[in-house]
Design a protein around this motif. Sequence first.
Motif, PDB file in Angstrom:
ATOM      1  N   THR A  51      36.919  45.775  27.756  1.00  0.00           N
ATOM      2  CA  THR A  51      36.942  46.304  28.653  1.00  0.00           C
ATOM      3  C   THR A  51      38.834  45.571  29.370  1.00  0.00           C
ATOM      4  N   THR A  52      38.601  44.297  29.373  1.00  0.00           N
ATOM      5  CA  THR A  52      39.819  43.531  30.188  1.00  0.00           C
ATOM      6  C   THR A  52      40.349  43.857  28.864  1.00  0.00           C
ATOM      7  N   SER A  54      41.800  46.647  27.516  1.00  0.00           N
ATOM      8  CA  SER A  54      41.952  48.190  28.391  1.00  0.00           C
ATOM      9  C   SER A  54      42.581  48.274  29.782  1.00  0.00           C
ATOM     10  N   ASN A  55      42.094  46.886  30.730  1.00  0.00           N
ATOM     11  CA  ASN A  55      43.108  47.438  31.923  1.00  0.00           C
ATOM     12  C   ASN A  55      43.214  46.523  32.365  1.00  0.00           C
ATOM     13  N   THR A  56      43.864  45.342  31.106  1.00  0.00           N
ATOM     14  CA  THR A  56      45.241  44.690  31.261  1.00  0.00           C
ATOM     15  C   THR A  56      46.060  44.902  30.395  1.00  0.00           C
ATOM     16  N   GLN A  59      47.249  47.020  33.157  1.00  0.00           N
ATOM     17  CA  GLN A  59      48.352  46.485  34.198  1.00  0.00           C
ATOM     18  C   GLN A  59      49.556  46.141  33.635  1.00  0.00           C
TER      19      GLN A  59
END
Length: 152
Positions: A51-52, A54-56, A59
Amino acid sequence: MPVPVDDLTDDEPFPVNPESAEYEALSFLVVHHEYGYTPQEIAVRTDLNKTTASNTMAQLVENGLVEQAEDVYYIDPRRVDELTNRLRSLDSAVELFEATPDNDSYAQEDWEQEVPSINPDEQTETSVERDSEAVKARAEALIEEVENSDLD
């Protein structure tokens, strides 16, 4: 019409902080810039969870640091050197602050209060008195030297 260089330069700070998920993912992609990776592959090869990762990656794409083709993220080959240098600069800044000794005078709050000003209008009473004493002592030494040389 000529355009001032200041209007052409980017004043935005680098959007990646040391020891952040963005730093870790960007560093990984820079080192492995010959390939593109999915967020899942990045998560497996770094300390980030899926999840991190993917979000990173979203960004980093939004900040214009990483390119995306479908679900694969990669570094534009023309930007590898620039991003490598940026990450090295971040590493150097971290090393500099980690190497600062604990007994460094400048690391203590209000250290500047202990340093006399070099501006004559802002000198503290202590520094003026100290300078006056030094001037008086030098004048007295010169007078004594002149008097002793007349006696010879």
